[in-house]
Design an enzyme around this catalytic site. Structure first.
Site, PDB file in Angstrom:
ATOM      1  N   HIS A  28      38.206  42.836  23.267  1.00  0.00           N
ATOM      2  CA  HIS A  28      38.655  43.673  24.374  1.00  0.00           C
ATOM      3  C   HIS A  28      39.009  45.088  23.895  1.00  0.00           C
ATOM      4  CE1 HIS A  28      41.075  43.531  28.412  1.00  0.00           C
ATOM      5  NE2 HIS A  28      40.204  44.529  28.378  1.00  0.00           N
TER       6      HIS A  28
ATOM      7  N   TYR B 172      45.178  40.792  31.459  1.00  0.00           N
ATOM      8  CA  TYR B 172      45.296  40.989  32.896  1.00  0.00           C
ATOM      9  C   TYR B 172      46.413  40.128  33.492  1.00  0.00           C
ATOM     10  CZ  TYR B 172      40.536  42.864  32.270  1.00  0.00           C
ATOM     11  OH  TYR B 172      39.430  43.556  31.843  1.00  0.00           O
TER      12      TYR B 172
END
Length: 373
Positions: free
Chosen positions: A160, A92
């Site tokens: 992830h 991110y």
């Protein structure tokens, strides 16, 4: 399993459910900045998150320009309002750095022991070629995240987007989970888990880990407990049966599918669903309601319906936090029979049901064609 989404929404928000909520409205409101450090300390032997979690990916500036004072103000407002868990990832952008700086800025008021931090490993870019699930890289990634987040331990670390890599890269020798469980044994992290969009992929991993005697602690699903898709409620008992202790959810707006402006052009849903979402948002607006608020409120019914542990919502600033907390409190008030939905709200939800019915529980492809390197 749960019937149609509007009947579910109306039954939860229009009548009293159970009274044994672990996090009542009163308890959330009582957790404020006047408490001593000892009172603020979250449970260190069990993950006890607030029902509303802070999605810190929004702090990266990917969606909007972030003013320099927003992150600190947002984190302080969140902690003051009872939010005690923050989610981020190296993927991110600058999110970990920004979050780490913001939490450092409020540390005198809210010490590290007063909240949980969750981050992720394995994904470092947009396409499949940007993934590295080797144990060596995963261990290095955890220490990199700790430096960015200004902490010497992490509460939760997830693999992830596990659907982007081979199954054995996740569970096999030299793979990601091997590295994470090693760090857990060393006390650097407390809980190990996985995140993904396709629920069957995560369930396969969870069942495999249970069979080998090393079950996952937590899973994070996204876009699967929304106005359009409630498959997480169906899968949660399966995850629990596979030894997963904590089931969490993110993106109750289905990656910006449910907002007044309509979904972004890059959204992976097909054109028909995007158009239905636009129509739903317009109908809500014409009747004085906001589709994002309705979607957020629906997501908060997960604790009551199937014991969802927490729901992460992307928050950019103090006002975002206040709005999210207000929506959560309205849901709790309705569960306690202190508030009822209006006739207009019921009418709007009925129309949303009609518009979304052809696409109920539809899941888009992940990875998308563009993400496949």
């Amino acid at each position: 399993m749960l019937g149609n989404i509007v009947e579910l929404f109306r039954s939860v928000l229009g009548s009293k459910r159970g009274s044994d909520h672990k996090y009542s409205t009163e308890k959330l409101n009582n957790r404020n900045s006047t408490m001593s450090s000892s009172q603020q300390t979250v449970c260190q032997t069990e993950f006890r998150p607030s029902e509303l979690g802070f999605g810190a990916g929004a702090l990266s500036g990917t969606y909007d320009k972030i003013e320099s004072h927003w992150p600190t103000e947002a984190c302080r407002e969140a902690l003051r309002g009872g939010i005690n868990v923050f989610d981020t990832s190296p993927y991110y952008g600058a999110s970990e750095l920004v979050l780490g700086d913001a939490l450092e800025a409020v540390r005198d008021e809210y010490p590290r022991s007063s909240y949980y931090i969750q981050t992720k490993v394995g994904r470092y870019g947009y396409t499949t070629k940007d993934f590295d699930y080797s144990s060596e890289r995963v261990v290095r990634s955890v220490f990199e995240s700790m430096r960015r987040l200004r902490t010497d331990y992490l509460d939760l670390v997830l693999c992830h987007d596990v659907e982007f890599v081979d199954f054995n890269d996740v569970v096999g020798p030299g793979g990601a989970l091997e590295g994470l469980f090693k760090l857990k044994a060393e006390g650097k992290i407390k809980y190990v888990g996985c995140s993904a969009y396709p629920l069957p992929v995560m369930l396969k991993i969870a069942e495999h880990q249970q069979a080998k005697g090393q079950p996952l602690d937590v899973i994070l699903s996204y876009c699967h407990y929304t106005l359009q898709n409630t498959k997480l409620a169906e899968y949660t008992p399966k995850f629990r049966a596979a030894g997963v202790r904590y089931v969490t959810s993110a993106s109750p707006l289905a990656m910006a599918l449910f907002r007044d402006a309509g979904p972004p052009d890059w959204h992976p849903a097909h054109a028909q669903l995007r158009d239905a979402a636009k129509q739903a948002a317009l109908f809500a607006k014409e009747n004085g309601l906001n589709i994002s608020e309705l979607a957020s409120m629906f997501a908060f019914t997960g604790r009551d319906i199937f014991n969802l542990n927490t729901t992460y919502i992307g928050l950019e600033n103090k006002e975002d936090v206040k709005k999210a907390l207000a929506a959560w409190k309205r849901v709790k008030a309705r569960e306690q029979n202190k508030e009822k939905p209006t006739e207009t709200e019921t009418k709007v939800l009925d129309k949303i049901r009609e518009l979304l019915a052809p696409y109920k529980d539809y899941s888009w492809q992940s990875p998308t064609a563009k993400e496949l390197a």
